[in-house]
Design a protein around this motif. Structure first.
Motif, PDB file in Angstrom:
ATOM      1  N   TYR A 266      12.190  -2.902   5.774  1.00 40.34           N
ATOM      2  CA  TYR A 266      11.013  -2.228   5.254  1.00 40.34           C
ATOM      3  C   TYR A 266      11.166  -0.709   5.412  1.00 40.34           C
ATOM      4  CZ  TYR A 266       6.052  -0.854   5.346  1.00 40.34           C
ATOM      5  OH  TYR A 266       4.841  -0.254   5.134  1.00 40.34           O
TER       6      TYR A 266
ATOM      7  N   LEU B 128       5.866   0.934   0.925  1.00 48.19           N
ATOM      8  CA  LEU B 128       5.736  -0.521   0.771  1.00 48.19           C
ATOM      9  C   LEU B 128       5.731  -0.907  -0.707  1.00 48.19           C
ATOM     10  CD1 LEU B 128       5.318  -3.344   1.918  1.00 48.19           C
ATOM     11  CD2 LEU B 128       2.862  -2.910   1.938  1.00 48.19           C
TER      12      LEU B 128
ATOM     13  N   SER C   9       8.120 -11.230   1.176  1.00 46.42           N
ATOM     14  CA  SER C   9       7.210 -11.273   2.320  1.00 46.42           C
ATOM     15  C   SER C   9       7.985 -11.573   3.607  1.00 46.42           C
ATOM     16  CB  SER C   9       6.148 -12.339   2.065  1.00 46.42           C
ATOM     17  OG  SER C   9       5.478 -12.676   3.245  1.00 46.42           O
TER      18      SER C   9
ATOM     19  N   LEU D 288      10.297  -8.592   4.601  1.00 49.31           N
ATOM     20  CA  LEU D 288       9.576  -7.426   5.137  1.00 49.31           C
ATOM     21  C   LEU D 288       8.682  -7.799   6.319  1.00 49.31           C
ATOM     22  CD1 LEU D 288       8.498  -5.686   1.798  1.00 49.31           C
ATOM     23  CD2 LEU D 288      10.545  -5.307   3.162  1.00 49.31           C
ATOM     24  N   GLU D 289       8.629  -9.109   6.594  1.00 45.05           N
ATOM     25  CA  GLU D 289       7.750  -9.610   7.665  1.00 45.05           C
ATOM     26  C   GLU D 289       6.328  -9.115   7.444  1.00 45.05           C
ATOM     27  OE1 GLU D 289       9.611  -8.478  11.291  1.00 45.05           O
ATOM     28  OE2 GLU D 289      11.149 -10.027  11.134  1.00 45.05           O
ATOM     29  N   ALA D 290       5.907  -9.163   6.208  1.00 47.60           N
ATOM     30  CA  ALA D 290       4.553  -8.730   5.848  1.00 47.60           C
ATOM     31  C   ALA D 290       3.825  -9.918   5.229  1.00 47.60           C
ATOM     32  CB  ALA D 290       4.623  -7.582   4.848  1.00 47.60           C
TER      33      ALA D 290
ATOM     34  N   THR E  25      -0.475  -9.147   1.280  1.00 44.21           N
ATOM     35  CA  THR E  25      -0.194  -7.705   1.309  1.00 44.21           C
ATOM     36  C   THR E  25       0.882  -7.357   0.283  1.00 44.21           C
ATOM     37  OG1 THR E  25      -0.678  -7.723   3.679  1.00 44.21           O
ATOM     38  CG2 THR E  25       0.543  -5.830   2.828  1.00 44.21           C
ATOM     39  N   VAL E  26       1.893  -8.224   0.221  1.00 46.34           N
ATOM     40  CA  VAL E  26       2.987  -7.991  -0.731  1.00 46.34           C
ATOM     41  C   VAL E  26       2.463  -8.058  -2.165  1.00 46.34           C
ATOM     42  CG1 VAL E  26       5.157  -8.936  -1.612  1.00 46.34           C
ATOM     43  CG2 VAL E  26       4.756  -8.817   0.850  1.00 46.34           C
TER      44      VAL E  26
END
Lengths: 212, 275
Positions: free
Chosen positions: A126, A162, A181, A184-186, A190-191
């Motif tokens: 990220y 992002l 996702s 990016l460990e998101a 959110t993605v």
């Protein structure tokens, strides 16, 4: 029945376009598009030619954006038009306009092609700096190094990090949102939001640039 | 497992671009489509407009145009794909016929082995059908004839049972005289006929419609000439109401032309009379 170009009624009873409301014109266009795809599905050569004339430029540009060389893009365009013939009977004008359907088929095919060819870039984090993403197009390939996407890349540089990374990975490299996702460990939501907002912002900026 | 609620208008609009760009995975794309169909028509129109704008927006795409030669290549590839697909369906639609006449003008193209097999099978089936049809017609004709004969035999058996085995001698003998009795008001539907063979003097009585009444006994009597009070009772019989026959034996009547015949019931009431 409506004539495409003429503003005078003809012997077949075509109605002048000047007399048509917006809704009538939209309906007429939808019917024409549905008829076109119906003829394409039936293998009508003239209909395939018409489809090509209307959408070849757009399809080629999308293919060129996602594939590194012109020959690859041209091969992909051929496959996409075969795919459009194969799926023509599934086109539903109530669900989408024809340009939307063509774009969806084209993008899905290109993404599948990228994945089939194991076009995978090394995972970047990220926090990665712009221009560090690498792909399997070649050992040193990166969209940032490719002139064909220069306009897009200029716009991307101005986005929050992002949004930029998500667009690069999903829009240009064909990763699924779930994969992005995880990379990016998101959260997936959110993605999605970042991608949606980033694309909207990109389009706004591109339009503003065109207007200048 | 329950389906999730359809997306809201806001969610639908937010994901509209992702949908058209093929960025939703299979499950999400199906969920989006389902939600689209649940949305009001105005929202659907809004989504369609946005998606068409996104799809046709070239501002983010490279400016390169396709080579003019690509057109012919694409059309050739599509035509080939169509031809390939059509040829797969061809055998079903062209059993027994060649699709294209050959260039040398000979329109007879050898069939493949499967075509010959199916053609032979069709001929065999048609032949079998014809034979069965002929057999059916003949069998039906024979069946009708058997029924007819059975009906005739049955009729004779019934008459023999009702009237007796010798009824034919009376009915069809040229010397037999038939005397029809007329019903009176007591039993208007009653019928009777007396058959007398003038050569042998044998007589036979056939009745119909004489209902069982009282004791059920009836008497056939005859008065040989007008003014003659000597009534002669020939036969006492019981009737069940249907057709019945009674042999009267030898009846010696001087003059059939002047004789008067009567059937009376047990109370003496005249039911049928010849005059």
């Amino acid at each position: 029945m409506y004539c495409r170009e003429s503003r005078r009624p003809d012997a077949t009873g075509c109605k002048p376009q000047a007399d048509m409301s917006l809704q009538e014109r939209t309906l007429s266009m939808n019917q024409q598009d549905w008829m076109l795809m119906h003829r394409v599905a039936a293998g009508d050569e003239a209909a395939v030619v018409e489809l090509y004339e209307r959408f070849s430029s757009l399809v080629f540009k999308v293919a060129r954006q996602l594939l590194p060389t012109r020959p690859e893009a041209e091969d992909a365009v051929q496959e996409i038009f075969v795919r459009l013939w194969q799926t023509a009977d599934r086109y539903d004008p109530r669900r989408a306009k024809l340009v939307t359907w063509v774009m969806l088929i084209a993008r899905r095919h290109l993404i599948d092609r990228i994945r089939r060819n194991a076009v995978r870039r090394t995972t970047t984090t990220y926090q990665a700096e712009p221009g560090t993403a690498k792909t399997d197009h070649g050992p040193d390939y990166s969209p940032q190094e490719d002139e064909r996407n220069s306009r897009l890349l200029q716009q991307l540089a101005g986005l929050p990090e992002l949004q930029r990374v998500v667009i690069e990975r999903a829009y240009l490299y064909g990763f699924t949102l779930r994969e992005v996702s995880e990379q990016l460990e998101a959260p997936l939501g959110t993605v999605k939001s970042a991608l949606s907002r980033g694309l909207a912002r990109l389009r706004e900026r591109a339009k503003a640039d065109w207007a200048m | 497992m329950t389906s999730p609620e359809p997306m809201t208008r806001k969610e639908l609009l937010e994901l509209a671009a992702l949908d058209v760009l093929g960025l939703l995975d299979e499950y999400e794309a199906a969920y989006y489509t389902r939600s689209f169909h649940h949305a009001p028509a105005t929202v659907q129109d809004e989504i369609k407009r946005i998606q068409a704008e996104v799809a046709s927006d070239e501002s983010l795409l490279p400016g390169e145009e396709p080579d003019p030669s690509l057109r012919e290549r694409v059309l050739a590839v599509v035509a080939k794909a169509i031809e390939r697909e059509t040829s797969k369906l061809a055998p079903l639609a062209t059993i027994g016929r060649a699709r294209h006449a050959p260039a040398d003008g000979d329109s007879r193209v050898p069939l493949p082995a499967s075509g010959q097999f199916w053609r032979a099978a069709c001929f065999a089936l048609a032949g079998i059908t014809l034979v069965f049809a002929m057999f059916y017609v003949r069998a039906q004709h024979y069946g009708n004839r058997v029924s007819e004969i059975a009906l005739i035999n049955n009729t004779e058996a019934i008459l023999e049972e009702l009237i007796g085995p010798t009824y034919k001698d009376f009915l069809f003998d040229p010397d037999t005289v038939h005397i029809v009795l007329i019903a009176g008001s007591a039993a208007p539907s009653a019928k009777a006929v007396i058959c007398i063979n003038e050569r042998t003097n044998e007589a036979f009585l056939i009745t119909d419609g004489l209902r069982q009444a009282g004791t059920g006994a009836y008497t056939l009597s005859v008065v040989e000439s007008a003014g003659d009070d000597s009534r002669k009772n020939l036969r006492r019989f019981a009737s069940t109401g249907g057709v019945q026959g009674f042999a009267l034996g030898t009846v010696a009547i001087a003059s059939l032309a002047t004789a008067s015949w009567q059937i009376v019931n047990s109370t003496g009431q005249v039911i049928l009379t010849s005059a």
